[in-house]
Write an enzyme that holds these catalytic residues in place. Structure first.
Site, PDB file in Angstrom:
ATOM      1  CG  ASP A  83      37.869  42.035  45.857  1.00 25.67           C
ATOM      2  OD1 ASP A  83      37.231  43.096  45.718  1.00 25.67           O
ATOM      3  OD2 ASP A  83      37.439  40.937  45.484  1.00 25.67           O
ATOM      4  CD  GLU A 141      32.460  42.227  42.752  1.00 20.49           C
ATOM      5  OE1 GLU A 141      31.411  41.749  42.274  1.00 20.49           O
ATOM      6  OE2 GLU A 141      33.557  42.143  42.166  1.00 20.49           O
ATOM      7  CD  GLU A 142      36.373  40.545  40.844  1.00 18.48           C
ATOM      8  OE1 GLU A 142      35.782  39.573  40.348  1.00 18.48           O
ATOM      9  OE2 GLU A 142      36.474  41.645  40.286  1.00 18.48           O
ATOM     10  CG  HIS A 369      37.545  40.152  35.172  1.00 26.02           C
ATOM     11  ND1 HIS A 369      37.118  39.075  35.914  1.00 26.02           N
ATOM     12  CD2 HIS A 369      37.103  41.234  35.836  1.00 26.02           C
ATOM     13  CE1 HIS A 369      36.436  39.505  36.971  1.00 26.02           C
ATOM     14  NE2 HIS A 369      36.415  40.825  36.931  1.00 26.02           N
TER      15      HIS A 369
END
Length: 397
Positions: A83, A141-142, A369
Site C-alpha cells: 500500500d 500496512e499503513e 513519509h
C-alpha cells in the site's frame, strides 16, 4: 563451479531490468491501504508468469504463492507490503506517481518489487532449497488494524504452516548496498489517543465566567509529558506525542466551548503500554474533577511492539556478513516507529531487517513519509539477492 552467493548475485543482475520495471510501474500507480486491487492483480500476473500457483483475497487484497525446494524442510515466510500513502509526490522523475495525492512514500513499491525479484531468483534455484518458501504480499500496512493481522486471521500462516519469517524495509539513513538488523525488541507499539475537552465558552475578556478548554489543553499536554518523565522507568522507552489540537469555534477574543487533542503513544514494553493507558485515564479524571470541564478519552490500540527473534536475527546478521553481494550487514539500534509486521513476529519467530537506499551523490537523502522520498534503484539488486541468499541459507539450517 560457482558458489551459491555468486549464482544469486548473477541472477539478481540478470533480472534487474525486470525488477526495476516492476518497481517503477507500482510507483507510478500507487493505491491506498486496503485499496490495492490493481497492484495485487499486477503482482499476481508476475507470479503466474513464473509458473507459480497464486492464492488471492487474503486479508483483503493480499496474496501468496509457494516455492517448493527439491529437499524437505521447514517453511519460511517472506513478506512485502503493497500500500501507498496519501501524499502528493514532489519528485520530478519519469516514474513519479500518476495518482493525485497518493504516493509510495514509504517504499512499499520497493518491498514488493524486491520480493518479486527474490521469487525470480529462488524459482530458478529450487535444487538449493531445503524446504518451502511462502511469498506473502500484504495489503494495508499503513492503516489500523493492519493487513498483517487480517492475513493471519485468514490463515496465511497455515497450509503449510509457516515456521519462521523474514521481512525487509527501506532505510534511507543507510547507503544502498548496506543492510542492518536489531536482534530482540526493535520497533514500538503504536496507539492513537483522542481527548475531547468540553468547557464553557465566552468572551476572552471575562475568563472568570468560563471554563477555558484552551488553558486546560495546555495543562494536560504538559502533564502528559510528566507521566513520561516522572511516572515511567527511564530505562523503558516511552513516547507520548500530541500531534494535533483543534478548537470548536473561537477567535482572538473568544474562549471556545471545546478543544480536541490527538496524539500517539509508543512503547517497547506491553506492561509500560498498559500502565500509560491507565495513568492517562487517571490524570484526565483529576483534571475533570478540578476544572468542572467534561473530558473524554479514547485510546485506539494499534500495532503491538515488534520483537526480532534473537536466534534468527543473529543468524541473519552472520549470514548477511558472509554474503559477497553487499557492502556490509551491521547491527542497528531500536526505533520508536511502528510496523504491523509485529503481528507476524508475535505469531512466529521472525526477523525484520533494513535495506539501505540512500545515495547522497545522487541527491537521494529524503526520509520516508515525505513527498521527496526516493531510492537509489541499485538497491533493488542488493535487496532481491540478499533475501534470496538469506532464504536458502536459513532453510539449510
Amino acid at each position: 563451479m560457482k558458489e551459491i552467493d555468486q549464482i544469486i548475485v548473477d541472477a539478481a543482475n540478470e533480472n534487474f531490468d525486470q525488477i526495476l520495471a516492476v518497481r517503477r510501474h507500482i510507483h507510478m500507480n500507487p493505491e491506498l491501504s486496503f485499496e490495492e486491487k490493481e497492484t495485487a492483480e499486477f503482482v499476481s500476473s508476475k507470479l503466474k508468469s513464473m509458473g507459480l500457483e497464486v492464492k488471492e483475497g487474503i486479508g483483503g487484497y493480499g496474496l501468496t504463492a509457494l516455492i517448493k525446494g527439491a529437499k524437505e524442510g521447514p517453511c519460511l515466510g517472506l513478506r512485502a507490503d503493497m500500500d501507498a500513502l496519501p501524499i502528493q509526490e514532489a519528485n520530478a522523475v519519469p516514474y513519479a506517481s500518476k495518482v493525485k495525492g497518493v504516493m509510495h512514500a514509504c517504499g512499499h513499491d520497493v518491498h514488493t518489487a524486491s520480493l518479486l525479484g527474490t521469487a525470480m531468483i529462488l524459482n530458478g534455484l529450487r535444487a538449493h532449497i531445503a524446504g518451502t518458501v511462502k511469498l506473502i504480499f500484504q495489503p494495508g500496512e499503513e492503516k489500523i488494524p493492519g493487513g498483517a493481522s487480517l492475513m493471519i486471521k485468514d490463515g496465511i500462516l497455515k497450509d503449510p504452516k509457516v515456521d519462521f519469517m523474514l521481512g525487509q524495509h527501506v532505510f534511507p539513513d543507510m547507503d544502498a548496498g548496506y543492510f542492518g538488523v536489531c536482534p530482540g525488541p526493535y520497533m514500538a507499539s503504536a496507539d492513537e489517543v483522542y481527548i475531547r475537552i468540553k468547557g464553557k465558552g465566552g468572551h476572552g475578556a471575562m475568563p472568570h465566567k468560563c471554563i477555558d478548554p484552551i488553558v486546560l489543553s495546555a495543562q494536560i499536554i504538559s502533564a502528559i509529558q510528566s507521566l513520561v518523565s516522572r511516572n515511567t522507568n527511564p530505562l523503558e522507552p516511552l513516547v507520548v506525542t500530541m500531534g494535533k489540537i483543534n478548537s470548536l469555534g473561537g477567535a482572538t477574543n473568544i474562549i471556545p466551548d471545546e478543544v480536541s487533542l490527538e496524539g500517539t503513544i509508543r512503547t517497547l514494553n506491553e506492561e509500560v503500554r498498559s500502565d500509560i493507558h491507565t495513568q492517562l485515564k487517571v490524570l484526565l479524571e483529576g483534571y475533570e474533577r478540578s476544572s468542572g470541564a467534561t473530558i473524554e478519552l479514547e485510546i485506539r490500540k494499534g500495532y503491538p511492539s515488534l520483537t526480532n527473534d534473537s536466534a534468527i536475527s543473529n543468524r541473519v546478521l552472520e549470514i548477511g556478513q558472509q554474503f559477497k553481494g553487499v557492502d556490509k550487514f551491521k547491527l542497528i539500534p531500536k526505533r520508536m516507529t511502528a510496523e504491523d509486521f509485529a503481528y507476524f513476529s508475535n505469531a512466529v519467530p521472525s526477523c525484520f531487517y533494513r535495506m539501505g537506499v540512500r545515495n547522497e551523490a545522487k541527491g537521494i537523502v529524503s526520509g520516508v513519509h515525505t513527498n521527496t522520498f526516493d531510492i537509489d534503484e541499485e538497491a533493488l539488486k542488493h535487496s532481491s539477492a540478499m533475501m534470496a541468499f538469506l532464504a536458502i541459507s536459513l532453510l539449510k539450517v
